[in-house]
Design a protein around this motif. Structure first.
Motif, PDB file in Angstrom:
ATOM      1  N   LYS A  64      70.579 -38.059 111.745  1.00  0.00           N
ATOM      2  CA  LYS A  64      71.287 -37.913 110.471  1.00  0.00           C
ATOM      3  C   LYS A  64      71.965 -39.216 110.059  1.00  0.00           C
ATOM      4  CE  LYS A  64      70.289 -33.489 110.243  1.00  0.00           C
ATOM      5  NZ  LYS A  64      69.669 -33.262 111.563  1.00  0.00           N
ATOM      6  N   THR A  65      72.516 -39.924 111.023  1.00  0.00           N
ATOM      7  CA  THR A  65      73.139 -41.206 110.705  1.00  0.00           C
ATOM      8  C   THR A  65      72.089 -42.211 110.251  1.00  0.00           C
ATOM      9  OG1 THR A  65      74.884 -40.812 112.351  1.00  0.00           O
ATOM     10  CG2 THR A  65      74.590 -43.072 111.584  1.00  0.00           C
ATOM     11  N   GLY A  66      70.941 -42.216 110.911  1.00  0.00           N
ATOM     12  CA  GLY A  66      69.863 -43.115 110.517  1.00  0.00           C
ATOM     13  C   GLY A  66      69.370 -42.837 109.105  1.00  0.00           C
ATOM     14  N   ILE A  67      69.216 -41.556 108.765  1.00  0.00           N
ATOM     15  CA  ILE A  67      68.787 -41.185 107.407  1.00  0.00           C
ATOM     16  C   ILE A  67      69.810 -41.639 106.377  1.00  0.00           C
ATOM     17  CG2 ILE A  67      68.346 -39.234 105.863  1.00  0.00           C
ATOM     18  CD1 ILE A  67      67.193 -37.736 108.270  1.00  0.00           C
ATOM     19  N   THR A  68      71.076 -41.392 106.668  1.00  0.00           N
ATOM     20  CA  THR A  68      72.141 -41.767 105.728  1.00  0.00           C
ATOM     21  C   THR A  68      72.181 -43.272 105.503  1.00  0.00           C
ATOM     22  OG1 THR A  68      73.455 -39.875 106.494  1.00  0.00           O
ATOM     23  CG2 THR A  68      74.606 -41.586 105.249  1.00  0.00           C
ATOM     24  N   ALA A 124      75.899 -41.926 100.114  1.00  0.00           N
ATOM     25  CA  ALA A 124      75.118 -43.083 100.536  1.00  0.00           C
ATOM     26  C   ALA A 124      74.537 -43.821  99.326  1.00  0.00           C
ATOM     27  CB  ALA A 124      74.002 -42.641 101.480  1.00  0.00           C
ATOM     28  N   VAL A 125      74.052 -43.079  98.338  1.00  0.00           N
ATOM     29  CA  VAL A 125      73.501 -43.706  97.129  1.00  0.00           C
ATOM     30  C   VAL A 125      74.602 -44.450  96.366  1.00  0.00           C
ATOM     31  CG1 VAL A 125      72.444 -43.262  94.885  1.00  0.00           C
ATOM     32  CG2 VAL A 125      71.626 -42.045  96.904  1.00  0.00           C
ATOM     33  N   ALA A 126      75.755 -43.805  96.195  1.00  0.00           N
ATOM     34  CA  ALA A 126      76.861 -44.418  95.456  1.00  0.00           C
ATOM     35  C   ALA A 126      77.363 -45.681  96.156  1.00  0.00           C
ATOM     36  CB  ALA A 126      77.995 -43.412  95.285  1.00  0.00           C
ATOM     37  N   GLU A 127      77.531 -45.595  97.464  1.00  0.00           N
ATOM     38  CA  GLU A 127      78.031 -46.763  98.197  1.00  0.00           C
ATOM     39  C   GLU A 127      76.972 -47.859  98.266  1.00  0.00           C
ATOM     40  OE1 GLU A 127      81.330 -47.361  99.547  1.00  0.00           O
ATOM     41  OE2 GLU A 127      81.371 -45.881  97.920  1.00  0.00           O
TER      42      GLU A 127
END
Length: 282
Positions: A64-68, A124-127
């Protein structure tokens, strides 16, 4: 469980004895998860065995961290490319991305939605939008940067180097996460946030504000202190994730861990990028 400095981890429901609500029974039922997050599933009659969800593992956290982070990196690359083609977009991307990211963190924290994958990936998209444009501004001569993109690569390497180093520190037990250690880190975070706010307010009346962000010796020392606090906060985040795994939290809780780690990584990257820009400008 100890309190973490990362607000994303702090609203996890707990029960007496240190365990998490509905997490201590090994495999958690879907009905228990629904009750925990405010849902009220229908109770059929006669009762039927509800579906089950497996407990979270370290592989879930890594995945999950890798995907994010992959979504964040892709968004940052797109943002950097767009701002490089049209420099007028940079300030807008920084403002919009930063504000949306902040709002999503507040929603995750106060609405207890930190394990919602849509919210996590939206963050993730916003950051990514924010970081891509901010990185361009730090390296663009037009915005007072030194020019060249090598600074970005150095900041990325530095960020993941600190992350890996603190993971080793946590795994080896070189620094133990205790309640006293937690209070120290949280207190330090509050202190630097107050100083940042004071510097921002002072900059409206005095050129350079309090001197915490003007690239001088005081600014360099301040950035080093902030980087150290961000690095040590990883230890609290690792401990929170470890406690969730031991408490057999449901698989979806891994999204919350990914969210919290990403928040800290973004903070650390921005501060390392800022510090490196001071030396570039010299």
């Amino acid at each position: 469980m100890r309190t973490t400095s990362n607000p994303v981890f702090r609203n996890l429901p707990r029960q007496e004895g240190g365990g998490y609500a509905n997490f201590g029974s090994g495999v958690t039922t879907a009905g228990q998860v629904g009750n925990q997050y405010g849902q009220h599933p229908q109770q059929p009659y006669p009762p039927q065995a509800p579906p089950t969800t497996r407990a979270m593992t370290i592989d879930d956290v890594v995945t999950k961290t890798g995907i994010t982070l992959a979504v964040l990196a892709l968004s940052a690359i797109v943002s950097y490319g767009l701002t490089n083609a049209n420099t007028s977009l940079a300030p807008m991307f920084v403002i919009v991305g930063g504000l949306v990211g902040l709002v999503l963190v507040l929603i995750a924290t106060f609405a207890n939605k930190m394990d919602n994958p849509v919210l996590v990936l939206s963050y993730a998209v916003a950051e990514g939008l924010f970081l891509g444009a901010l990185s361009f501004m730090f390296t663009s001569i037009e915005f007072g940067g030194a020019g060249g993109s090598a600074l970005i690569g150095q900041a990325v390497l530095g960020t993941f180097g600190v992350f890996a180093g603190m993971l080793v520190v946590y795994k080896t037990g070189a620094i133990r996460v205790t309640p006293r250690f937690t209070r120290m880190i949280v207190g330090a975070m509050i202190g630097v946030l107050v100083l940042m706010l004071g510097n921002l307010i002072a900059s409206f009346f005095i050129s350079g504000g309090l001197g915490l962000r003007d690239g001088g010796p005081l600014a360099i020392v301040f950035s080093l202190v902030v980087i150290a606090i961000a690095a040590f906060s990883f230890l609290l985040d690792f401990d929170a994730a470890d406690q969730l795994i031991r408490a057999q939290a449901p698989e979806r809780a891994a999204w919350g861990v990914a969210f919290g780690l990403t928040v800290t990584l973004v903070w650390l990257y921005v501060e390392i990028l800022r510090l490196l820009s001071y030396f570039q400008n010299d």
